[in-house]
Write an enzyme that holds these catalytic residues in place. Sequence first.
Site, short mmCIF file in Angstrom:
data_model
loop_
_atom_site.label_atom_id
_atom_site.label_comp_id
_atom_site.label_asym_id
_atom_site.label_seq_id
_atom_site.Cartn_x
_atom_site.Cartn_y
_atom_site.Cartn_z
N ARG A 219 8.58 -8.89 -1.34
CA ARG A 219 8.29 -8.57 0.07
C ARG A 219 9.55 -8.12 0.78
O ARG A 219 9.53 -7.18 1.56
CB ARG A 219 7.69 -9.79 0.77
CG ARG A 219 6.31 -10.16 0.24
CD ARG A 219 5.71 -11.27 1.08
NE ARG A 219 4.43 -11.71 0.51
CZ ARG A 219 4.20 -12.92 0.02
NH1 ARG A 219 5.14 -13.85 0.03
NH2 ARG A 219 3.02 -13.21 -0.49
N ASP A 257 -7.89 -5.92 3.99
CA ASP A 257 -8.37 -7.02 3.14
C ASP A 257 -9.86 -7.15 3.38
O ASP A 257 -10.36 -6.75 4.43
CB ASP A 257 -7.66 -8.33 3.49
CG ASP A 257 -7.72 -9.35 2.36
OD1 ASP A 257 -6.71 -9.52 1.64
OD2 ASP A 257 -8.80 -9.96 2.17
N ALA A 286 -10.79 -2.54 -0.78
CA ALA A 286 -9.58 -1.72 -0.93
C ALA A 286 -9.87 -0.37 -1.58
O ALA A 286 -9.39 0.66 -1.12
CB ALA A 286 -8.54 -2.49 -1.73
N ASP A 306 -1.41 -5.14 -3.96
CA ASP A 306 -1.16 -6.45 -4.60
C ASP A 306 -2.49 -7.18 -4.69
O ASP A 306 -2.77 -8.09 -3.90
CB ASP A 306 -0.15 -7.23 -3.74
CG ASP A 306 0.09 -8.63 -4.29
OD1 ASP A 306 -0.08 -8.84 -5.50
OD2 ASP A 306 0.44 -9.53 -3.48
N CYS A 346 -1.32 -9.77 -11.15
CA CYS A 346 -1.05 -11.18 -11.42
C CYS A 346 -1.95 -11.70 -12.54
O CYS A 346 -2.15 -12.90 -12.69
CB CYS A 346 -1.23 -12.01 -10.15
SG CYS A 346 -2.89 -11.91 -9.47
N1 SAH Z 1 -0.67 -9.35 -1.02
C1 SAH Z 1 -0.98 -10.71 -0.65
C2 SAH Z 1 -1.74 -11.47 -1.69
C3 SAH Z 1 -3.03 -10.85 -2.10
S1 SAH Z 1 -4.19 -11.99 -2.70
C4 SAH Z 1 0.30 -11.45 -0.28
O1 SAH Z 1 1.38 -10.88 -0.28
O2 SAH Z 1 0.20 -12.64 0.00
C5 SAH Z 1 -5.57 -10.98 -2.90
C6 SAH Z 1 -6.28 -10.62 -1.61
O3 SAH Z 1 -7.19 -9.59 -1.93
C7 SAH Z 1 -7.10 -11.72 -0.96
O4 SAH Z 1 -6.72 -11.87 0.37
C8 SAH Z 1 -8.55 -11.25 -1.04
O5 SAH Z 1 -9.31 -11.54 0.12
C9 SAH Z 1 -8.36 -9.77 -1.16
N2 SAH Z 1 -9.40 -9.02 -1.87
C10 SAH Z 1 -10.05 -9.36 -3.00
N3 SAH Z 1 -10.85 -8.36 -3.40
C11 SAH Z 1 -10.71 -7.37 -2.49
C12 SAH Z 1 -11.26 -6.08 -2.36
N4 SAH Z 1 -12.13 -5.60 -3.26
N5 SAH Z 1 -10.88 -5.31 -1.32
C13 SAH Z 1 -9.99 -5.79 -0.41
N6 SAH Z 1 -9.44 -7.00 -0.49
C14 SAH Z 1 -9.79 -7.79 -1.51
#
Ligand code: SAH
Length: 402
Positions: A219, A257, A286, A306, A346
Amino acid sequence: MSSSPESRPPLPIVRLLPRKHRRFKSGHPWIYANEIEMTPELKHLPAGELVAVANSGGDLLGTALFNPRSLIVARGISNEPGQLFDRELISRRLEEALSLRERLFDTPYYRLVHAEADRLPGLIVDRYGDVIVCQANTAGVERVEGELLECLDELIGPRAVVMRNDSQVRALEGLEADVRLARGSVVGPVEVRENGSVFLTDITGGQKTGWFFDQRDNRSHMARLSRSARVLDLYSYLGGFGIQAAAAGADHVTLVDRSEQALSLAERSADLNGVSARCSFVRASAFEEMARLGKAGERFDVVIVDPPAFVRSRKDLAAGLRGYRKMVRLAAGLVRAKGFLFAASCSHHASPELFAEQVRHGLADAGRNGRILRRTGAGPDHPVHPFLPESAYLKAEVLQLD
Ligand code: SAH
């Protein structure tokens, strides 16, 4: 060792098959079910029991936590024969973990214990100042919850401790989901401070233990690249990347999100950091949002993707890899010439090589080229056991695109 050996019944002995002792002897923490002489006595041991480990000739090699229900049938505690998994040892290992984190970081927000690498098999402890979130992913550490809590009281004196025992891997140990407050009370969101910004998180209902400490360094790296930039933070969760980019001087950040709860906490955090005017929050899937932005001709100087793990088990590998490829294709298409792309995975089951391959394919599919600036992983509060290189689950690439 704490109590005198004479006063205790001897530990049950797990005998390794001929020639299977080498790894354990050299400090590898895992013993697989097909490497031991399974006896009826061992089969009936309660999950998480401490055992003595011996080679096929009966020489004692150390102790381990045993679980007859798990494929990883024993997890090493020590190469010292007779070493107990008691309060004294737990306290010593916690102290060592704490002193490492205190050397690494100025503020008390970090992963305090990262399982095997901190020699506490399957135990995760995340620290949010004076609030602690624990996750016991093995029967062996679940059994010592009482001792663990006492040691944390002594060492840190937390205002609250939450047991966030709801990870999927618990099923492999025959453990059920169980989320509960073990100490104190928590009212409302809990604060996390990271790289100079402050965030609100929900430690009982949020993702994992509430915050992804593993991305701290990534980050701050992306925040440096985001000065005066138009930034897109996909899968933003609580805004770890996006809000830090805004705080570092991005012109505008769009956070995407699909979770309403995550976005509403992110909005409050943007406010706390005084960057609300330069952030917008979009609740969307996304992939769909990336496709829409692409069609609309929107371009960004920095795009961050991410996502959650696309490969949740080995059988999902091919589909998950296709997902990463598509993700990179869509994201790369949104990056302006000479802009930056951060893409992460991850998924335990996707190796760094396989992920890198999907990044290449995705770029080619998007008709883009450029240069890899960094290949990274999790920060140093997520250490990797040297004999478990596969536990380095987080992979990320930073690219500049032409
Ligand atoms: N980048 C974040 C961590 C991401 S965790 C950080 O730095 O902390 C993954 C996230 O993706 C979660 O908040 C979840 O709600 C979201 N998510 C899961 N599937 C998704 C989708 N299809 N479209 C958008 N968001 C999604």
